[in-house]
Write an enzyme that holds these catalytic residues in place. Structure first.
Site, PDB file in Angstrom:
ATOM      1  NE  ARG A 105      -0.551  -0.165   4.968  1.00  0.00           N
ATOM      2  CZ  ARG A 105      -1.152  -0.266   6.140  1.00  0.00           C
ATOM      3  NH1 ARG A 105      -2.461  -0.177   6.221  1.00  0.00           N
ATOM      4  NH2 ARG A 105      -0.463  -0.462   7.242  1.00  0.00           N
ATOM      5  CD  GLU A 144      -1.500   4.306  10.165  1.00  0.00           C
ATOM      6  OE1 GLU A 144      -0.735   3.570   9.524  1.00  0.00           O
ATOM      7  OE2 GLU A 144      -1.740   4.133  11.365  1.00  0.00           O
ATOM      8  CD  GLU A 315      -5.874   2.104  12.040  1.00  0.00           C
ATOM      9  OE1 GLU A 315      -4.836   1.477  12.330  1.00  0.00           O
ATOM     10  OE2 GLU A 315      -6.161   2.445  10.880  1.00  0.00           O
ATOM     11  CD  GLN A 364      -1.462 -15.007   7.075  1.00  0.00           C
ATOM     12  OE1 GLN A 364      -1.300 -16.140   7.452  1.00  0.00           O
ATOM     13  NE2 GLN A 364      -1.574 -14.691   5.798  1.00  0.00           N
ATOM     14  CG  HIS A 366      -3.021  -6.615  13.532  1.00  0.00           C
ATOM     15  ND1 HIS A 366      -4.051  -6.281  14.389  1.00  0.00           N
ATOM     16  CD2 HIS A 366      -2.222  -5.530  13.472  1.00  0.00           C
ATOM     17  CE1 HIS A 366      -3.863  -5.038  14.825  1.00  0.00           C
ATOM     18  NE2 HIS A 366      -2.757  -4.568  14.290  1.00  0.00           N
TER      19      HIS A 366
HETATM   20  C1  GAL Z   1      -2.128   0.910  10.965  1.00  0.00           C
HETATM   21  C2  GAL Z   1      -2.937   0.969   9.693  1.00  0.00           C
HETATM   22  C3  GAL Z   1      -3.934  -0.153   9.608  1.00  0.00           C
HETATM   23  C4  GAL Z   1      -3.278  -1.447   9.988  1.00  0.00           C
HETATM   24  C5  GAL Z   1      -2.713  -1.329  11.378  1.00  0.00           C
HETATM   25  C6  GAL Z   1      -2.080  -2.609  11.876  1.00  0.00           C
HETATM   26  O1  GAL Z   1      -0.888   1.507  10.776  1.00  0.00           O
HETATM   27  O2  GAL Z   1      -3.642   2.185   9.571  1.00  0.00           O
HETATM   28  O3  GAL Z   1      -4.432  -0.244   8.299  1.00  0.00           O
HETATM   29  O4  GAL Z   1      -2.267  -1.740   9.072  1.00  0.00           O
HETATM   30  O5  GAL Z   1      -1.729  -0.333  11.379  1.00  0.00           O
HETATM   31  O6  GAL Z   1      -1.543  -2.438  13.151  1.00  0.00           O
END
Ligand code: GAL
Length: 638
Positions: A105, A144, A315, A364, A366
């Site tokens: 990405r 991000e 998040e 996977q 996470h």
């Molecule tokens: C963030 C991101 C998410 C995911 C997450 C995993 O940096 O915005 O899409 O990748 O980390 O921890």
């Protein structure tokens, strides 16, 4: 202000038959928000110009039917593969000149105008379709910015953009040559077209050249964001949000957020401890399952400032992540504690990443709130607990701190360009101040470097800020409280030159820095009242009061009226001694939180959080490991 919880969800990852049950369980867990779609470009526009919205319509409807409020993401951080066929030169280029590839990405260069136009188009299509949709309560722009080291790109598009940016800034090539000091090494240019990007030079490129490139690159992020915010503003009145990151300093977040309504950030305390802690193995082992006790709080305060008071966690880590060098699970209780730390700092919402662990692709390993088989993962029980607790404590306010710390992105770039000694990192200097303040139990505001009014504070610290701009200069002149400056404060002109009358250039200057030294790790310059200076030491001339001296009798901290200048980088003991005595002078209450306890006040409550590996006492009350307790503050204290 109402405090709420939410989650990140990817309907496109799951069969549609699962959506309704997912939505029901989210609502049942007490969640309010669900963020979707920020990576779904390939499903929104599978082929150029062929838009498919039906699935997204149905996903929004299903979530909304369950009572959830949707935050819709623009998908521009994951351009589909076909876009690369259209713009083969849209990829970011690394500092060593190699082009980074497709296959994950953020494979775009902010300067690429064709790609920007396509981002504008997909944003417009989404805005036209969902801008007035009452089920959509907020927008996340991209995802991000700057992640995976993408702010700085050394592409052809970046060079073209940079040359134009320089021409706009300097107007004449003579002005640029003068500002950069290009007479040095015969670097004088005859016209703007001769200028290249500052990477890959034989010896170091000119620091002024670098600083302008850093400013240009930062501006590209703000411009890129503004393309989307302008379009969305014309179609919606719901809040515009971006999810920033921790220790993310490659662009000026204050500038980007000027076009947003809410700043949010993504908090992964355990991953970040592994990735960012400067305090060594023992420290990391102690906090491996809790996260650094000050790191999240610092970013809460930073993003409260970036969002001009309005901020979220977009998040929140729920369990082990996949991307750090080691990925432990949080101690039971920590997801709840992290949520409460955020609320205590004024977060409007805390959203967990992600709803269900994906069994495929990069993440996977996470964790989510659900396991891949849809059974509850541990954190969901803590989320439910917080949801219940919020019913009792939904309006806890935020406090007006008495202490402020200035954070300046340009100073990060300046000292990365010219550390002068390995490891001189502005972020770490600021964070050392922040940590020392937290250990004194202080609630802290972080303020922007163009802060025009400091009158609500009693104590302001601004170590390391390379150049004090006009607004801050005026605010400091009007300020009646104590100012702590140095090392390196006001040590450059805006063009990155040593000021004519030598540093520090600041109001109430109380000394002249005559030369500086950087110190090897382990070298300590002991101070008379305890603690020492490390990393950095400045030689000065002064006729003002010496507040603290080195043990050899030379001056270390100088004071004139209420302005203090530090001639070196103090260790934790020295910083706490200094801050404690300045707080006494300003009648600010302090505590001694040397272990894992931390305290944060709001208007109405005092939150006490235990990050340590052992239970600890606070005012006669035991606080269990990974627990947070709160007390109502008496009106006088609040
Ligand atoms: C963030 C991101 C998410 C995911 C997450 C995993 O940096 O915005 O899409 O990748 O980390 O921890």
């Amino acid at each position: 202000m109402q405090r709420t919880l939410g989650v990140c969800y990817y309907p496109e990852h799951w069969p549609e038959s699962m959506w309704a049950e997912d939505a029901r369980r989210m609502a049942e867990a007490g969640l309010t928000w669900v963020r979707i779609a920020e990576f779904a470009w390939s499903r929104m526009e599978p082929k150029p110009g062929q838009y498919e919205w039906d699935w997204l319509d149905r996903a929004i409807e299903t979530l909304s039917q369950a009572g959830l409020k949707v935050v819709l993401g623009t998908p521009t951080s994951t351009p589909p593969r076909w876009l690369l066929d259209k713009w083969p030169d849209m990829l970011p280029v690394a500092q060593d000149g190699h082009t980074r590839k497709y296959g994950s990405r953020r494979h775009y260069c902010y300067s690429h105008r064709g790609f920007r136009d396509d981002c504008a188009l997909i944003t417009l299509k989404m805005a036209e379709r969902y801008g007035k949709d009452p089920r959509v309560h907020g927008w996340q722009l991209d995802n991000e910015y700057g992640n995976h080291n993408t702010t700085l790109s050394y592409s052809k598009a970046a060079r073209e953009g940079f040359l134009q940016w320089l021409a706009d800034k300097y107007k004449t090539i003579d002005a640029l040559n003068e500002a950069w000091g290009n007479v040095f090494w015969s670097m004088e240019y005859d016209n703007f077209d001769q200028i290249d990007l500052p990477n890959q030079t034989v010896a170091d490129a000119n620091p002024s050249h670098w600083l302008d490139f850093r400013r240009y690159s930062s501006d590209q992020v703000a411009d890129f964001n503004r393309v989307q915010s302008d379009i969305l503003r014309a179609h919606t009145s719901t809040p515009l949000i971006h999810n920033f990151m921790s220790k993310s300093t490659d662009f000026d977040h204050f500038k980007v957020a000027a076009d947003l309504d809410i700043a949010s950030w993504d908090s992964y305390p355990l991953g970040y401890l592994e990735k960012h802690s400067a305090l060594g193995e023992e420290w990391i082992a102690r906090y491996a399952q809790q996260g650094d006790p000050d790191f999240q709080a610092f970013h809460h305060d930073l993003y409260r400032a970036v969002g001009r008071g309005r901020w979220w966690i977009m998040e929140q880590q729920p369990g082990p992540v996949n991307w750090a060098v080691y990925n432990p699970a949080p101690l039971p209780g920590m997801p709840r504690l992290w949520a409460w730390e955020a609320f205590a700092h004024g977060a409007e919402a805390v959203c967990f990443f992600r709803w269900r662990q994906a069994p495929f692709a990069q993440e996977q390993m996470h964790a989510g709130l659900l396991r891949p088989d849809s059974a509850d993962a541990p954190a969901i029980h803590e989320v439910k607990q917080v949801a219940q607790e919020l019913k009792q404590l939904s309006k806890a306010g935020t406090v007006q701190a008495k202490v402020a710390l200035v954070f300046d992105y340009q100073s990060v770039w300046a000292w990365q360009i010219q550390p002068q000694g390995k490891g001189f990192e502005y972020f770490n200097l600021i964070f050392d101040f922040y940590r020392a303040m937290r250990r004194l139990g202080l609630s802290i505001d972080i303020v922007a470097p163009d802060c025009a009014d400091l009158s609500q504070y009693k104590l302001v610290a601004m170590p390391g800020i390379m150049h004090i701009g006009k607004h801050l200069e005026k605010a400091l002149e009007d300020f009646k409280g104590t100012v702590i400056a140095g090392p390196r404060t006001g040590s450059k002109t805006e063009d990155f030159q040593i000021p004519a009358n030598l540093p520090p250039v600041m109001p109430d200057r109380n000394c002249t820095v005559t030369y500086v030294e950087s110190l090897r790790p382990g070298v300590k310059r002991p101070l008379a009242s305890g603690g020492f200076v490390h990393h950095w030491a400045e030689a000065i001339e002064t006729d003002q009061d010496v507040l603290e001296g080195y043990t050899d009798g030379t001056p270390a901290f100088i004071s004139k009226d209420k302005t203090v200048y530090l001639t070196g980088w103090p260790d934790d003991t020295a910083l706490q001694n200094l801050l404690r005595s300045m707080c006494q002078r300003e009648t600010i209450e302090t505590m001694d939180l040397s272990g894992g306890l931390r305290v944060r006040d709001t208007d109405t409550h005092r939150f006490i959080l235990n990050y340590g590996p052992d239970a600890e006492e606070f005012e006669g009350q035991s606080v269990a490991v990974a627990d947070v307790i709160w007390k109502t503050l008496s009106p006088a204290k609040a």
